[in-house]
Design an enzyme around this catalytic site. Structure first.
Site, PDB file in Angstrom:
ATOM      1  N   CYS A 129       0.901  -1.078   0.004  1.00  0.00           N
ATOM      2  CA  CYS A 129      -0.046   0.135  -0.056  1.00  0.00           C
ATOM      3  C   CYS A 129       0.921   1.217   0.049  1.00  0.00           C
ATOM      4  O   CYS A 129       2.124   1.165   0.127  1.00  0.00           O
ATOM      5  CB  CYS A 129      -0.937  -0.015   1.138  1.00  0.00           C
ATOM      6  N   CYS A 145       3.197   1.649   3.104  1.00  0.00           N
ATOM      7  CA  CYS A 145       4.413   1.017   2.860  1.00  0.00           C
ATOM      8  C   CYS A 145       5.429   1.693   2.203  1.00  0.00           C
ATOM      9  O   CYS A 145       6.612   1.855   2.553  1.00  0.00           O
ATOM     10  CB  CYS A 145       4.258  -0.234   2.042  1.00  0.00           C
ATOM     11  N   ASP A 167       7.923  28.021 -32.549  1.00  0.00           N
ATOM     12  CA  ASP A 167       9.037  28.729 -33.353  1.00  0.00           C
ATOM     13  C   ASP A 167       8.651  28.218 -34.736  1.00  0.00           C
ATOM     14  O   ASP A 167       8.131  27.613 -34.992  1.00  0.00           O
ATOM     15  CB  ASP A 167      10.341  27.887 -32.760  1.00  0.00           C
TER      16      ASP A 167
END
Length: 867
Positions: A69, A72, A554
């Site tokens: 999880c 953890c 550009d």
């Protein structure tokens, strides 16, 4: 001409054996050895004041096994971040990886592995058994072991004198099998051939499969025991079940291996969290199931104690066992689904050829692709994958580059053209010189970029991380409160009701879904982008892209092709197009003007045979004059024709029209007579107009920046469909233009391809580099379009929007699930409907909540991008 910083030799661009990009500057090297030395420690050769007394940071990625999880991940991250020498630690639950930036003189991989193991988790190392020839004594063994253990990434090396084999444990993210073999060879021993089944294996896939198979075996064993326990505990429903199976002691014997062997990983994780003064998902599972298990053990051993209090002794071994089995089943499905989120990486890795046919000492040799070195001449036959990057020396062919660029049309290749490793040779055979091998190839760089992006965290994830940190303690508090309230105010038997509701609250809470909501979507989203030639550098870039409202292009090389071509050709005085092109291109053969290159290319396309000029002269600011086949040839502007008294007639009006369309008019005169007029221009890419239309349709304002004069700029913008033009902008002023737009409250993306675009790309909220441009532009960008197709900009924004939508859905359902589930488990519906949530049902709901989040993220892999 550049100087090799390591050895001091002069190196000419195009002749270098290697190059490195460092802080926006490209450095050339005469050999791979010099490049490696520089890459290892650039500061040794570039003494910058701010770096003189500052230790450089290293990066390492460690695969972690056993996380269940987000809590953890937080536990491991906290332990790593507190270590001396660690500048930054990030643990990603979805990818099961820890990324660390550290000072190599203060900490190392072994320290990190020890810290992770102390937290109760394992590091996903890979083992390989290598047969070695020439081991004769104990000193041989020590020499090889010492050589191996000195290499970063090798965690364990044991050489067996009796068998002549070395067992090496290593981190696949840090070192490969080929480097290990080379290290052994450097000590004077020979590594015998490894069986082909061991070659070309993805080490991280091996770790994942090993973990998955381990979970699968435990689940099957636990399921068999769980079914027996369930039937034994339910004889009142199934009277045909043998009586002995309902005996409390038999149930205890069956439940114990489920609790402490099948469920050992939960105890291990909970203990690791406890040692770091925190709690995580494992804590909830351990406390909840242990409560049911220990209560049942007490009822089995001391039934009279319960009877004396007027309580009928009852056991809940089925509750504790089935909860563990169902959670394990959820983990199994989750592991499988999480494996699918990294499908893009697997596909990219699967593109790499295993062998290469090289020319050495005049002979063709088939060698592992890892052994190809810079400068090798590689032979590629029809239908084969190109093993590494290089430049074609002999032969012609067409190459399918779709797996890298997303471009479906094969690209023609001939001497001097570049080829990319992992692409497919379609027709002819050719030979090329290797210019990038190993981790420097385009494919390796793409894989690295995607892995880094998948391991990063999006800003939206911070909310989930903060909540996960407080989530488990809050749930434990609610569970304790539930137990007390039911025990004090609940109906008889109060202890049974309070215990079952306590366990249900502990089990139904799911921080896993919260932890997986964002990273799984980021993994699938970045992977989907890579499949379509869009490289996204991280979760933050992916999230920011959906907020863009202004896009700045550009002009040169981005909206346009970046190289001039002949767009118009008019003839007069009876001359043909072929004559005009032959004389013009022949004259331009010795010219170095870029407009001359456009004329030469047109002649090449038309397959016109050229002649060598007997005389040539460049007339600065006007054009050129030459003598070809005894005829005087003039190419240039109107001023040149007027100076030489050549009448141009009605071509002048055509020239004016060309100029208005941003094209350069070039007059051609032969033997004193006007022969024709050519229009030369840097034309728009085919994808530019479509991209601009789609962006405007999405409500995004499109701006064009260019150094061209206003007339030329407006002509190009008109063709592209762009309304806002900023002409005559110097390279250093591009950043100012971006800042100006940002000061108006706009979210700005800049699209560019050149070195002079790099500062503006870095300043923009999102910098998008064209992959056909320079390395420096790509280094400064957040998103790279590999194939240079501007429709990829639209696809990147669409992908960002769809990924964020999935993340928001995941977070909503994760929050909704926990917000609704915990009160129901606590028994809030009982006073109104008499309904209580069985802890076994709660465990099933918890297990499938994570799977649903991952499955929702996987929907991204099926979307169609419109580029």
């Amino acid at each position: 001409m550049a100087k090799d910083l390591v050895c001091g030799m002069d190196v000419k661009e195009g002749r270098e054996a290697g190059s490195s990009l460092y802080k926006g500057q490209k450095y050339l090297f005469c050999s791979a050895g010099c490049k490696e030395k520089f890459d290892r420690d650039p500061d040794e050769y570039i003494q910058e004041p701010e770096k003189m007394n500052k230790s450089t940071l290293d990066r390492i990625d460690l695969p972690i096994v056993g996380m269940s999880c987000a809590s953890c991940a937080t536990t491991i991250q906290r332990g790593l971040a507190d270590m001396t020498g660690v500048e930054k630690a990030n643990v990603n639950f979805a990818t099961s990886k820890a990324t660390l930036f550290f000072k190599p003189d203060e900490a190392g991989p072994e320290d990190f592995i020890t810290s992770i193991r102390k937290s109760g988790y394992e590091v996903g190392t890979v083992s390989v058994d290598l047969p070695i020839e020439g081991i004769q004594c104990a000193s041989c063994v020590q020499r090889i072991e010492r050589a191996l253990l000195r290499i970063r990434g090798i965690t364990k090396a044991v050489v067996n004198l009796a068998t002549g084999r070395a067992k090496v444990e290593y981190l696949p993210s840090e070192i490969g099998l080929n480097e290990i073999k080379q290290a052994i060879k450097s000590t004077g021993y020979k590594v015998l051939e490894i069986p082909s089944s061991e070659e070309g294996v993805d080490p991280e896939k091996t770790v994942r499969e090993r973990e998955y198979n381990k979970l699968k075996k435990k689940f099957i064993f636990g399921l068999v025991l769980g079914i027996l326990i369930f039937f034994g505990s339910s004889r009142h429903w199934f009277p045909w079940i043998p009586e002995f199976l309902g005996n409390f002691y038999v149930l205890w014997i069956l439940a114990t291996p489920v609790q402490f062997w099948i469920g050992w990983q939960f105890y291990k994780g909970a203990w690791g969290a406890f040692r770091h003064r925190s709690a995580d998902m494992n804590t909830l599972i351990v406390v909840g199931t242990s409560a049911a298990y220990l209560y049942s053990v007490s009822a089995t051993l001391f039934p009279s104690f319960f009877e004396s209090g007027g309580i009928r002794p009852t056991v809940y071994f089925d509750t504790s066992a089935l909860i563990i089995v169902l959670i394990l089943f959820g983990r199994l499905l989750e592991a499988r689904a999480k494996g699918q989120t990294s499908d893009a990486i697997k596909k990219l890795m699967g593109l790499q050829p295993i062998t290469a046919l090289v020319l050495r000492d005049g002979q063709e040799r088939d060698i592992p692709v890892e052994e190809v070195v810079l400068g090798d001449i590689v032979i590629v036959k029809p239908g084969e994958r190109i093993p590494v990057d290089g430049i074609v020396k002999e032969g012609r062919s067409s190459v399918d580059e779709s797996m890298i660029t997303g471009e479906s049309i094969p690209v023609k290749k001939g001497p001097g053209t570049e080829v990319i490793g992992a692409t497919i040779n379609k027709s002819g055979s050719f030979r090329f010189q290797a210019t990038k091998v190993g981790k420097d190839t385009a494919l390796a760089q793409i894989i690295k970029l995607v892995q880094d992006a998948q391991g990063s965290k999006a800003p939206i994830q911070r909310l989930a991380d903060v909540i996960s940190g407080y989530f488990v303690p809050i749930v434990i508090s609610i569970a304790i409160a539930t137990f007390v309230i039911w025990f004090v105010f609940g109906p008889s038997p109060a202890l049974t009701f309070s215990l079952l509701n306590f366990v249900a609250v502990m089990i139904i809470a799911c921080p896993c879904a919260l932890g997986l909501a964002t990273p799984t979507a980021v993994m699938v989203g970045t992977g989907k982008g890579a499949e379509n030639g869009i490289l996204i550098k991280g979760g933050e870039s992916l999230e920011t892209a959906h907020k863009l409202d202004t896009l700045v292009f550009d002009k040169t090389g981005t909206l346009t092709k970046g190289e001039p071509e002949v767009t118009d050709l008019f003839t007069t005085n009876g001359f043909s197009e072929t004559e005009i092109l032959m004389y013009s291109a022949s004259a331009e053969k010795v010219s170095e003007h870029p407009l001359g290159e456009a004329i030469l290319k047109r002649a090449e396309v038309e397959r016109i045979e050229l002649q060598s000029p007997e005389f040539f002269k460049a007339i600065e600011g006007h054009g050129i004059e030459a003598t070809i086949g005894g005829k005087e040839v003039l190419l240039g502007n109107l001023k040149l024709m007027q100076d030489r008294h050549v009448p141009v007639g009605d071509l002048e009006s055509k020239a004016e029209k060309l100029a208005k369309d941003a094209k350069t008019p070039i007059y051609v005169a032969l033997a004193g007579k006007t022969a024709g007029l050519m229009g030369v221009a840097d034309t728009l890419k085919e994808s530019s107009i479509q991209a601009v239309q789609k962006l405007k349709h999405m409500g995004i304002e499109v701006v064009m920046l260019t150094g061209d004069n206003r007339n030329t700029a407006e002509a190009i913008a008109r063709k592209a469909g762009i309304d806002i033009v900023r002409p005559e902008v110097l390279p250093e002023d591009k950043v100012h233009e971006i800042k100006k737009l940002q000061s108006e409250g706009k979210r700005v993306a800049m699209v560019g391809d050149g070195i002079n675009d790099a500062p503006a790309l870095a300043q923009a909220d999102i910098g998008i580099a064209i992959g056909s441009g320079t390395d420096i532009a790509m280094e400064a960008s957040d998103i790279t379009l590999i194939k240079g197709d501007l429709r990829g900009v639209v696809s990147a924004i669409e992908l960002s929007k769809k990924t964020i939508r999935i993340i928001k859905q995941n977070l909503f359902w994760a929050f909704f699930y926990n917000t609704a589930g915990i009160p129901i488990a606590a028994g809030i519906l009982y006073p109104f409907f008499g309904v209580l949530l069985n802890p076994i049902v709660a465990s099933a709901a918890m297990a499938f909540s994570s799977v649903s989040v991952v499955s929702n993220s996987l929907r991204l892999s099926r979307i169609k991008l419109r580029s």
